[in-house]
Design an enzyme around this catalytic site. Structure first.
Site, PDB file in Angstrom:
ATOM      1  N   ARG A 171     -12.907   3.061  -7.253  1.00 41.18           N
ATOM      2  CA  ARG A 171     -13.070   2.868  -5.816  1.00 41.18           C
ATOM      3  C   ARG A 171     -13.680   4.131  -5.203  1.00 41.18           C
ATOM      4  NH1 ARG A 171      -7.591  -0.150  -3.607  1.00 41.18           N
ATOM      5  NH2 ARG A 171      -7.248  -1.554  -5.382  1.00 41.18           N
ATOM      6  N   ARG A 188      -4.040 -13.041  -1.344  1.00 39.81           N
ATOM      7  CA  ARG A 188      -5.432 -12.854  -0.906  1.00 39.81           C
ATOM      8  C   ARG A 188      -6.260 -12.459  -2.111  1.00 39.81           C
ATOM      9  NH1 ARG A 188      -5.512  -7.431  -1.559  1.00 39.81           N
ATOM     10  NH2 ARG A 188      -3.692  -6.233  -0.913  1.00 39.81           N
ATOM     11  N   GLU A 201      15.588  -1.313  -4.765  1.00 41.61           N
ATOM     12  CA  GLU A 201      15.143  -1.754  -6.084  1.00 41.61           C
ATOM     13  C   GLU A 201      15.287  -0.582  -7.047  1.00 41.61           C
ATOM     14  OE1 GLU A 201      11.527  -4.521  -6.578  1.00 41.61           O
ATOM     15  OE2 GLU A 201      10.765  -2.528  -7.103  1.00 41.61           O
ATOM     16  N   GLU A 203       1.876  -9.450  -9.363  1.00 43.95           N
ATOM     17  CA  GLU A 203       1.958  -8.100  -9.899  1.00 43.95           C
ATOM     18  C   GLU A 203       3.278  -7.899 -10.642  1.00 43.95           C
ATOM     19  OE1 GLU A 203       1.007  -5.173  -6.961  1.00 43.95           O
ATOM     20  OE2 GLU A 203      -1.005  -5.995  -6.685  1.00 43.95           O
ATOM     21  N   GLY A 221       0.794  -1.227   0.000  1.00 44.78           N
ATOM     22  CA  GLY A 221       0.000   0.000   0.000  1.00 44.78           C
ATOM     23  C   GLY A 221       0.825   1.274   0.000  1.00 44.78           C
TER      24      GLY A 221
END
Length: 509
Positions: free
Chosen positions: A340, A293, A202, A277, A166
């Site tokens: 959303r 999930r 990264e 992803e 998130g």
């Protein structure tokens, strides 16, 4: 499987309850004090109180949820998403209590929940990863060592929490001078959010797209990947709009993404629903992470395949074999878009807008689906995620899906709180969105360019009231000038023509 306890709240709890009803399985809701009269509580067959309003006193209490399952006689637990959904200790506690956990094994959650361990799993499966560090950098890692690693990877780099998600515990570093402060900030945020301050580095790709692949895997070794979802429209690393299929993925790339996702799931011994992803940079894709999930955006996959993912989660958990035709799962039937809808005020930087919903009329009509956890009269509490509903529009192609979403947003009527509906009405009119020429950073840039301009326009009824009030005020002002006794005598002698002209001018103003 006779009775399922849903260890969650809001729209996802409602979604799981509906799947239980379709399968003729009893459902048990859990609730905190402020959720006592919530919609998911009203819809479930039973409901059990689990504690106070803060999540740490209720929805994050493993012991109380296990006790609720025992008290109600539930023999399975569905975690939904958020809260304990990706907590391996919770999955293990369910197993130890003799409850079927509707999700992956605790071992798979632990493996793929660690970003560095997940990278290793992807590498073992032969899937490319974004260049970065392969082992967690704990608190004992020296600044000099981290700096050498960053130089080897090449700036700009991302500092990311190993247990992150998130957008939490994530910092962008443009050069060596920014690195120490970014590492400290990411560690602090990660420790507060996840109880783990470990980080990794990264390389930061320039303007990538965020593409993800839904997978289902049964206990018999079958893994089925689905048509990809486009999730590049993000605000501060949080997904805002999702759609399927991606406008930039052709059948060849779709096949390669699906094969990579299935390979990663198989290498991790994964079962049930999950999402792999990727970052897409030009024609190349790189593994990013795996969510162990059900995803918030799962309805768009259901819309373009006609398959019920929650039903299949339950069927897999009770030992059934996947009988989904692989070609069907990878062949989109039309296009779907999800917005959303949050109880947030976009005019104040998307600050939460809790309170009572005084009126609610969700949109409907051809191609519209609204997954909501609230109804008129419900209270949106301050303690939890502010998601009100997931609005999904589908059509034969992307233009039709966009047109239907515009219609749905125009129909969406919710009062008593501020929501992100005006923001979405604006977003779907942007040329970059219509041309599907976006990337993961375009929305943040677009919002900065607005410089605080309001997304909201007064409702037509309010404009009419304001115009009427202005007309009455102007008319009274003119009457006073023409001798109504409210001003001096000088105005009483003005000719009628002047009075009429003044009234016209005043009304125009």
């Amino acid at each position: 499987m006779r009775k399922i306890l849903i260890a969650n709240r809001g729209e996802i709890a409602v979604r799981v309850i509906r799947a239980c009803r379709d399968l003729q399985i009893a459902s048990v809701a859990v609730y905190s004090e402020c959720d006592r009269a919530a919609r998911h509580v009203r819809l479930a067959d039973e409901a059990v109180a689990i504690g106070g309003n803060p999540p740490a006193e209720s929805y994050l209490r493993i012991d109380r949820i296990i006790a609720a399952a025992r008290t109600s006689g539930a023999d399975a637990v569905h975690p939904g998403y958020g809260f304990l959904a990706e907590n391996d200790a919770f999955a293990a506690a369910c197993r130890d209590a003799g409850l079927t956990f509707i999700g992956p094994s605790p071992e798979a959650i632990a493996l793929m929940g660690s970003k560095t361990a997940a990278r290793q799993a992807a590498i073992a499966a032969g899937v490319p990863v974004v260049p970065g560090t392969e082992a967690p950098l704990g608190g004992d890692a020296a600044d000099e060592e981290i700096a050498r690693m960053a130089e080897r990877i090449g700036y700009p780099v991302m500092v990311k929490a190993v247990a992150g998600g998130g957008g939490k515990g994530m910092r962008v570093v443009g050069g060596p001078g920014e690195l120490p402060g970014a590492v400290r900030a990411a560690r602090s945020e990660a420790a507060a959010a996840f109880g783990d301050s470990a980080i990794y580095l990264e390389r930061r790709l320039a303007h990538p797209r965020h593409i993800e692949v839904q997978v289902l895997a049964d206990r018999h070794g079958t893994v089925v990947p689905f048509v990809e979802r486009e999730c590049s429209i993000q605000r501060r690393h949080q997904k805002v709009v999702e759609e399927s299929p991606s406008p930039v993925v052709d059948s060849d790339l779709r096949g390669r993404l699906a094969s990579a996702a299935a390979a990663i799931a198989a290498s991790a011994g994964y079962t049930n629903a999950g999402t792999v992803e990727f970052l897409l940079d030009g024609g190349k894709f790189y593994f990013l992470e795996m969510n162990t999930r059900l995803q918030v955006e799962h309805p768009v996959s259901e819309a373009v395949t006609g398959l019920d993912l929650v039903e299949w989660q339950i069927r897999i958990a009770r030992g059934e074999r996947l009988t989904i035709d692989a070609a069907r799962a990878l062949t989109p039937r039309g296009h779907a878009i999800e917005c959303r809808i949050y109880a947030e005020d976009p005019d104040t930087g998307f600050m939460p807008s809790p309170g009572r919903i005084t009126a609610l009329r969700p949109p409907d009509g051809p191609g519209i689906r609204d997954d909501s956890g609230f109804e008129a009269g419900d209270e949106v509490p301050v303690y939890y995620d502010a998601l009100i509903s997931k609005l999904v529009a589908s059509g034969v192609d992307r233009p039709q899906a966009v047109a239907r979403m515009r219609r749905a947003l125009a129909e969406y009527d919710i009062r008593g709180i501020r929501t992100t509906v005006p923001f979405f009405r604006w977003l779907l009119d942007q040329p970059v969105f219509l041309d599907a020429a976006f990337h993961t950073e375009f929305l943040d840039t677009l919002l900065q360019q607005r410089r605080g301009t309001s997304f909201s326009e007064p409702e037509s009824s309010l404009r009419e009231v304001a115009l009427a009030a202005a007309a009455i005020y102007a008319s009274r002002a003119v009457m006073s000038r023409s001798g109504a006794g409210l001003v001096g005598p000088a105005f009483r002698d003005e000719p009628a023509a002047w009075t009429r002209q003044a009234r016209v001018e005043s009304l125009r103003e």
